[in-house]
Write an enzyme that holds these catalytic residues in place. Structure first.
Site, mmCIF file in Angstrom:
data_model
loop_
_atom_site.group_PDB
_atom_site.id
_atom_site.type_symbol
_atom_site.label_atom_id
_atom_site.label_comp_id
_atom_site.label_asym_id
_atom_site.label_seq_id
_atom_site.Cartn_x
_atom_site.Cartn_y
_atom_site.Cartn_z
ATOM 1 N N ALA A 83 0.844 -1.206 0.000
ATOM 2 C CA ALA A 83 0.000 0.000 0.000
ATOM 3 C C ALA A 83 0.875 1.250 0.000
ATOM 4 O O ALA A 83 1.881 1.321 0.694
ATOM 5 C CB ALA A 83 -0.911 0.006 1.228
ATOM 6 N N ALA A 84 0.482 2.222 -0.799
ATOM 7 C CA ALA A 84 1.262 3.464 -0.874
ATOM 8 C C ALA A 84 0.473 4.532 -1.611
ATOM 9 O O ALA A 84 -0.470 4.238 -2.345
ATOM 10 C CB ALA A 84 2.581 3.221 -1.619
ATOM 11 N N TYR A 149 8.036 11.354 -2.539
ATOM 12 C CA TYR A 149 7.790 9.905 -2.682
ATOM 13 C C TYR A 149 9.098 9.123 -2.505
ATOM 14 O O TYR A 149 9.159 8.153 -1.737
ATOM 15 C CB TYR A 149 7.176 9.638 -4.056
ATOM 16 C CG TYR A 149 7.049 8.174 -4.419
ATOM 17 C CD1 TYR A 149 5.955 7.411 -3.991
ATOM 18 C CD2 TYR A 149 8.011 7.532 -5.207
ATOM 19 C CE1 TYR A 149 5.836 6.066 -4.333
ATOM 20 C CE2 TYR A 149 7.903 6.194 -5.550
ATOM 21 C CZ TYR A 149 6.821 5.462 -5.116
ATOM 22 O OH TYR A 149 6.706 4.137 -5.455
ATOM 23 N N LYS A 153 10.137 6.511 0.465
ATOM 24 C CA LYS A 153 10.494 5.110 0.184
ATOM 25 C C LYS A 153 11.887 4.799 0.725
ATOM 26 O O LYS A 153 12.145 3.690 1.181
ATOM 27 C CB LYS A 153 10.433 4.837 -1.327
ATOM 28 C CG LYS A 153 9.002 4.727 -1.870
ATOM 29 C CD LYS A 153 8.305 3.471 -1.364
ATOM 30 C CE LYS A 153 6.932 3.307 -1.975
ATOM 31 N NZ LYS A 153 6.208 2.141 -1.462
ATOM 32 N N VAL A 191 3.898 4.871 -17.732
ATOM 33 C CA VAL A 191 4.036 5.161 -19.155
ATOM 34 C C VAL A 191 3.496 4.031 -20.034
ATOM 35 O O VAL A 191 2.881 4.289 -21.076
ATOM 36 C CB VAL A 191 5.501 5.550 -19.474
ATOM 37 C CG1 VAL A 191 6.452 4.409 -19.235
ATOM 38 C CG2 VAL A 191 5.652 6.092 -20.864
ATOM 39 N N GLY A 275 12.342 17.641 -14.136
ATOM 40 C CA GLY A 275 12.945 16.724 -13.154
ATOM 41 C C GLY A 275 12.948 15.273 -13.595
ATOM 42 O O GLY A 275 13.298 14.388 -12.801
#
Ligand code: NAD
Length: 313
Positions: A83-84, A149, A153, A191, A275
């Site tokens: 889950a994230a 993020y 992590k 993508v 970025g």
């Protein structure tokens, strides 16, 4: 080739999969259900009830809620923490929410696992490496994550190691590179699923920047294989890259997807994402040696299967 058919010897276990209604978690649940008691803790914010396989029990709840985690984990001996808040863009817009969901909740899961003495395999990410100085990236390479993020992590990854070193908890963080396959959510700028949708809609398929940026795309069934290896390995308390060790340019990816879908869509180039990481490719030798992991699905094969399934989500 589907994750449901991944062979393994894990049986008779009580398994919790957080995020098990999502893309990767639901494939993992499908591989384990039948031989094990499988529970899924998911708030359905990104996943879907119908992805939870028959025979698995859905605990609808928030992984940020210690009570919900405790209830779902009670009696479990194996936990996969998937889950994230998976959107890098959303983590930039709302870093606090990202921290709560991706870092603090991982701590909650590890704390509860300590109570249950359960092994925890955690979904870390290639995002922790930021803009790699060179490729292929090895586990010990510098980590300068470029988004909240990635920072969250990285903290999950460190906590997993520290919980092993400090408390003897059996933890294995897996650093996934670009995962693709059936059920992937195109909303999270994944993508492969975006290009599939664009190709099927007749185009254009929009490549950001010059398309020469590279990515290491790994099929979800291989990610499931890595997780199942991590569930039984003796090499605990250390991270592993999960990828194929090969990369393609985003332009090549677009061309292959147009080809396998039989689309006549044009490929156009749009503005580069600020970025955006230029090159990403994993060195997977540590996972090969330490987990006995081998990627089995070539990109072309995986994309052809997706085209045949006619299922982007
Ligand atoms: P996904 O969005 O399909 O799955 C995530 C699941 O977590 C969803 O079902 C969602 O509903 C659930 N969730 C989100 N917030 C929650 C909360 N607060 N409480 C309970 N459930 C919650 O994404 P995925 O691609 O399957 O990602 C799985 C894991 O792999 C994530 O940890 C992600 O960061 C990591 N990862 C994915 C990739 C990739 O390419 N897909 C790459 C690197 C790492």
């Amino acid at each position: 080739m589907l994750a449901t058919n991944v062979e393994h010897e894990i049986a008779g276990r009580t398994v919790l999969i957080t995020g098990g209604a999502g893309f990767i978690g639901s494939h993992l649940a499908a591989a384990l259900v039948g031989d094990n008691e499988v529970r899924v803790l998911d708030d359905l914010s990104g996943g879907a009830r119908e992805f939870v396989p028959d025979g698995a029990e859905l605990y609808e709840g928030d992984v940020r809620d210690p009570q919900a985690v405790a209830e779902a984990m009670r009696g479990a001996d194996l936990v996969f923490h998937e889950a994230a808040l998976v959107s890098v863009e959303e983590s930039v817009t709302d870093p606090e929410r990202s921290h709560q969901t991706n870092a603090t909740a991982a701590l909650t899961v590890l704390e509860q696992a300590r109570e249950e003495d359960a092994r925890v395999v955690l979904a870390s990410s290639a995002a922790i490496y930021g803009h790699p100085e060179s490729v292929p990236v090895e586990e010990g390479d510098p980590k300068t994550p470029s988004s909240p993020y990635g920072i969250d992590k990285l903290s999950l990854d460190h906590y997993a190691r520290a919980y092993h070193d400090l408390y003897g908890l059996e933890t294995v963080p897996l650093r996934y590179f670009n995962v693709y396959g059936p059920r992937q959510n195109p909303e999270y700028s994944a993508v492969v699923s975006v290009f599939f949708r664009q190709a099927r809609d007749g185009g254009p398929v929009t490549v950001q920047g010059d398309g020469e940026q590279t990515r290491d795309f790994v099929h979800v069934s291989d990610v499931v294989r890595a997780n199942l290896r991590a569930a039984t390995t003796d090499n605990i308390g250390e991270p592993f890259n999960v990828a194929t060790g090969r990369s393609v340019t985003v332009r090549e990816l677009a061309e292959t997807i147009v080809d396998v879908t039989g689309s006549d869509a044009d490929i156009t180039h749009v503005e580069e994402r600020p970025g955006d990481i230029r090159h990403s490719e994993a060195d997977i030798s540590k996972a090969q040696e330490g987990l006995g992991y081998e990627p089995t699905v070539s990109l072309e094969e995986g994309l052809r299967e997706l085209a045949e399934m006619d299922e982007s989500r």
